[in-house]
Design a protein around this motif. Structure first.
Motif, PDB file in Angstrom:
ATOM      1  N   ILE A  49       1.078  -1.177  -0.043  1.00  0.00           N
ATOM      2  CA  ILE A  49      -0.180   0.007  -0.058  1.00  0.00           C
ATOM      3  C   ILE A  49       0.988   1.169  -0.106  1.00  0.00           C
ATOM      4  O   ILE A  49       1.578   1.234   0.811  1.00  0.00           O
ATOM      5  CB  ILE A  49      -0.833   0.117   1.307  1.00  0.00           C
ATOM      6  CG1 ILE A  49      -1.894  -1.253   1.374  1.00  0.00           C
ATOM      7  CG2 ILE A  49      -1.825   1.201   1.267  1.00  0.00           C
ATOM      8  CD1 ILE A  49      -2.457  -1.414   2.763  1.00  0.00           C
ATOM      9  N   PRO A  50       0.560   2.141  -0.964  1.00  0.00           N
ATOM     10  CA  PRO A  50       1.467   3.436  -0.903  1.00  0.00           C
ATOM     11  C   PRO A  50       1.042   4.194   0.390  1.00  0.00           C
ATOM     12  O   PRO A  50      -0.274   4.305   0.747  1.00  0.00           O
ATOM     13  CB  PRO A  50       0.847   4.374  -2.323  1.00  0.00           C
ATOM     14  CG  PRO A  50       0.213   3.197  -2.986  1.00  0.00           C
ATOM     15  CD  PRO A  50      -0.154   2.019  -2.143  1.00  0.00           C
ATOM     16  N   ALA A  51       2.014   4.580   1.134  1.00  0.00           N
ATOM     17  CA  ALA A  51       1.834   5.434   2.255  1.00  0.00           C
ATOM     18  C   ALA A  51       0.780   6.604   2.253  1.00  0.00           C
ATOM     19  O   ALA A  51       0.007   6.816   3.106  1.00  0.00           O
ATOM     20  CB  ALA A  51       3.050   5.637   3.134  1.00  0.00           C
ATOM     21  N   ALA A  52       0.964   7.109   1.048  1.00  0.00           N
ATOM     22  CA  ALA A  52       0.010   8.340   0.941  1.00  0.00           C
ATOM     23  C   ALA A  52      -1.572   7.864   0.747  1.00  0.00           C
ATOM     24  O   ALA A  52      -2.097   8.774   0.940  1.00  0.00           O
ATOM     25  CB  ALA A  52       0.320   8.928  -0.865  1.00  0.00           C
ATOM     26  N   MET A  53      -1.569   6.854   0.715  1.00  0.00           N
ATOM     27  CA  MET A  53      -3.130   6.391   0.889  1.00  0.00           C
ATOM     28  C   MET A  53      -3.875   6.748   2.317  1.00  0.00           C
ATOM     29  O   MET A  53      -4.979   6.796   2.347  1.00  0.00           O
ATOM     30  CB  MET A  53      -3.264   4.828   0.755  1.00  0.00           C
ATOM     31  CG  MET A  53      -3.067   4.506  -0.653  1.00  0.00           C
ATOM     32  SD  MET A  53      -4.700   4.755  -1.751  1.00  0.00           S
ATOM     33  CE  MET A  53      -5.755   3.501  -1.201  1.00  0.00           C
ATOM     34  N   LEU A  54      -2.863   6.638   3.313  1.00  0.00           N
ATOM     35  CA  LEU A  54      -3.435   7.089   4.520  1.00  0.00           C
ATOM     36  C   LEU A  54      -3.908   8.425   4.757  1.00  0.00           C
ATOM     37  O   LEU A  54      -4.375   8.619   6.081  1.00  0.00           O
ATOM     38  CB  LEU A  54      -2.133   6.720   5.725  1.00  0.00           C
ATOM     39  CG  LEU A  54      -1.613   5.020   5.587  1.00  0.00           C
ATOM     40  CD1 LEU A  54      -0.594   5.187   6.484  1.00  0.00           C
ATOM     41  CD2 LEU A  54      -2.616   4.324   6.067  1.00  0.00           C
ATOM     42  N   ILE A  55      -3.641   9.144   3.842  1.00  0.00           N
ATOM     43  CA  ILE A  55      -4.261  10.815   4.034  1.00  0.00           C
ATOM     44  C   ILE A  55      -5.761  10.531   3.898  1.00  0.00           C
ATOM     45  O   ILE A  55      -6.243  11.251   4.816  1.00  0.00           O
ATOM     46  CB  ILE A  55      -3.662  11.497   2.814  1.00  0.00           C
ATOM     47  CG1 ILE A  55      -2.177  11.709   2.730  1.00  0.00           C
ATOM     48  CG2 ILE A  55      -4.481  12.830   2.765  1.00  0.00           C
ATOM     49  CD1 ILE A  55      -1.660  12.381   1.597  1.00  0.00           C
ATOM     50  N   LYS A  57      -8.817   9.741   5.520  1.00  0.00           N
ATOM     51  CA  LYS A  57      -9.050   9.278   7.067  1.00  0.00           C
ATOM     52  C   LYS A  57      -9.959   7.678   7.064  1.00  0.00           C
ATOM     53  O   LYS A  57      -9.896   7.221   7.822  1.00  0.00           O
ATOM     54  CB  LYS A  57     -10.002  10.259   7.784  1.00  0.00           C
ATOM     55  CG  LYS A  57      -9.203  11.546   7.927  1.00  0.00           C
ATOM     56  CD  LYS A  57      -7.830  11.387   8.754  1.00  0.00           C
ATOM     57  CE  LYS A  57      -7.136  12.475   8.974  1.00  0.00           C
ATOM     58  NZ  LYS A  57      -5.853  12.083   9.751  1.00  0.00           N
ATOM     59  N   SER A  58     -10.723   7.539   5.843  1.00  0.00           N
ATOM     60  CA  SER A  58     -11.680   6.135   5.934  1.00  0.00           C
ATOM     61  C   SER A  58     -10.707   5.167   5.827  1.00  0.00           C
ATOM     62  O   SER A  58     -10.758   4.168   6.269  1.00  0.00           O
ATOM     63  CB  SER A  58     -12.521   6.374   4.806  1.00  0.00           C
ATOM     64  OG  SER A  58     -11.759   6.482   3.482  1.00  0.00           O
ATOM     65  N   PHE A  59      -9.488   5.306   5.024  1.00  0.00           N
ATOM     66  CA  PHE A  59      -8.622   4.218   4.829  1.00  0.00           C
ATOM     67  C   PHE A  59      -7.564   3.935   6.151  1.00  0.00           C
ATOM     68  O   PHE A  59      -7.203   2.893   6.565  1.00  0.00           O
ATOM     69  CB  PHE A  59      -7.636   4.237   3.685  1.00  0.00           C
ATOM     70  CG  PHE A  59      -6.633   3.102   3.390  1.00  0.00           C
ATOM     71  CD1 PHE A  59      -7.148   1.917   2.882  1.00  0.00           C
ATOM     72  CD2 PHE A  59      -5.402   3.091   3.707  1.00  0.00           C
ATOM     73  CE1 PHE A  59      -6.256   0.910   2.773  1.00  0.00           C
ATOM     74  CE2 PHE A  59      -4.533   2.197   3.501  1.00  0.00           C
ATOM     75  CZ  PHE A  59      -4.979   0.892   2.900  1.00  0.00           C
ATOM     76  N   TYR A  60      -7.388   5.284   6.522  1.00  0.00           N
ATOM     77  CA  TYR A  60      -6.477   5.341   7.911  1.00  0.00           C
ATOM     78  C   TYR A  60      -6.793   4.244   8.979  1.00  0.00           C
ATOM     79  O   TYR A  60      -6.326   3.739   9.532  1.00  0.00           O
ATOM     80  CB  TYR A  60      -6.055   6.608   8.364  1.00  0.00           C
ATOM     81  CG  TYR A  60      -5.237   6.659   9.539  1.00  0.00           C
ATOM     82  CD1 TYR A  60      -3.979   7.192   9.441  1.00  0.00           C
ATOM     83  CD2 TYR A  60      -5.727   7.041  10.799  1.00  0.00           C
ATOM     84  CE1 TYR A  60      -3.123   7.019  10.353  1.00  0.00           C
ATOM     85  CE2 TYR A  60      -4.862   6.813  11.856  1.00  0.00           C
ATOM     86  CZ  TYR A  60      -3.678   7.000  11.759  1.00  0.00           C
ATOM     87  OH  TYR A  60      -2.660   7.293  12.789  1.00  0.00           O
ATOM     88  N   GLY A  61      -8.262   4.366   9.080  1.00  0.00           N
ATOM     89  CA  GLY A  61      -8.975   3.741  10.181  1.00  0.00           C
ATOM     90  C   GLY A  61      -9.001   2.201  10.163  1.00  0.00           C
ATOM     91  O   GLY A  61      -9.378   1.410  10.875  1.00  0.00           O
ATOM     92  N   ILE A  62      -8.830   1.830   8.659  1.00  0.00           N
ATOM     93  CA  ILE A  62      -9.143   0.301   8.440  1.00  0.00           C
ATOM     94  C   ILE A  62      -7.977  -0.295   7.828  1.00  0.00           C
ATOM     95  O   ILE A  62      -7.988  -1.429   7.534  1.00  0.00           O
ATOM     96  CB  ILE A  62     -10.041   0.087   7.358  1.00  0.00           C
ATOM     97  CG1 ILE A  62     -10.022   0.601   6.151  1.00  0.00           C
ATOM     98  CG2 ILE A  62     -11.404   0.399   7.939  1.00  0.00           C
ATOM     99  CD1 ILE A  62     -10.908   0.272   4.666  1.00  0.00           C
ATOM    100  N   CYS A  63      -6.688   0.426   7.900  1.00  0.00           N
ATOM    101  CA  CYS A  63      -5.637  -0.085   7.390  1.00  0.00           C
ATOM    102  C   CYS A  63      -5.077  -1.442   8.121  1.00  0.00           C
ATOM    103  O   CYS A  63      -5.133  -1.302   9.512  1.00  0.00           O
ATOM    104  CB  CYS A  63      -4.328   0.667   7.666  1.00  0.00           C
ATOM    105  SG  CYS A  63      -2.833   0.364   7.065  1.00  0.00           S
TER     106      CYS A  63
END
Length: 103
Positions: A49-55, A57-63
Motif C-alpha cells: 500500500i502506498p503510504a500516501a493512501m493513509l491521508i 481518513k477512511s482508509f487510515y482507520g481500516i489499514c
C-alpha cells in the motif's frame, strides 16, 4: 493509531524508519514510502500500500497490520518476494501471519 508489527521490516533504502512511523501515526503524508501489510483477503498473502493512501481518513482507520515499509514500489516488491521465499524455505507453507508473528 495504526497497527504495527513489533519488529517491522524496513527496506535498505528507508532512512530512519522510526521517524517515518511517527509521521504516519500522526497522519502526516510521507511520499515514496510503501507499506507491507498482512492481507485482509484470505486469498492474498500480503498487500503493498502506498503510504500516501493513509491521508484518506477512511482508509487510515481500516489499514491492516503493517509488517514492513520500503522506499519505492520496486523495493516493496523485492521485500515481499524475499519474505515469501524465506517463509516457504523455513516452513514449507504460506502461513504469512503465523510466520511474521513468530519471526
Amino acid at each position: 493509531m495504526l497497527k504495527w508489527q513489533e519488529n517491522f521490516l524496513a527496506g535498505e533504502s528507508v532512512k530512519d524508519p522510526e521517524k517515518i512511523k511517527k509521521k504516519l501515526n500522526s497522519g502526516k503524508p510521507v511520499l515514496g514510502i510503501y507499506l507491507l501489510t498482512l492481507a485482509e483477503n484470505p486469498v492474498n498473502l500480503m498487500d503493498i500500500i502506498p503510504a500516501a493512501m493513509l491521508i484518506q481518513k477512511s482508509f487510515y482507520g481500516i489499514c491492516p497490520k503493517i509488517i514492513g515499509m520500503a522506499k519505492g514500489k520496486e523495493e516493496a516488491l523485492e521485500m515481499v518476494r524475499s519474505l515469501i521465499d524465506e517463509m516457504y524455505r523455513e516452513t514449507g507453507t504460506f502461513a504469512t501471519a503465523e510466520y511474521i508473528e513468530n519471526r
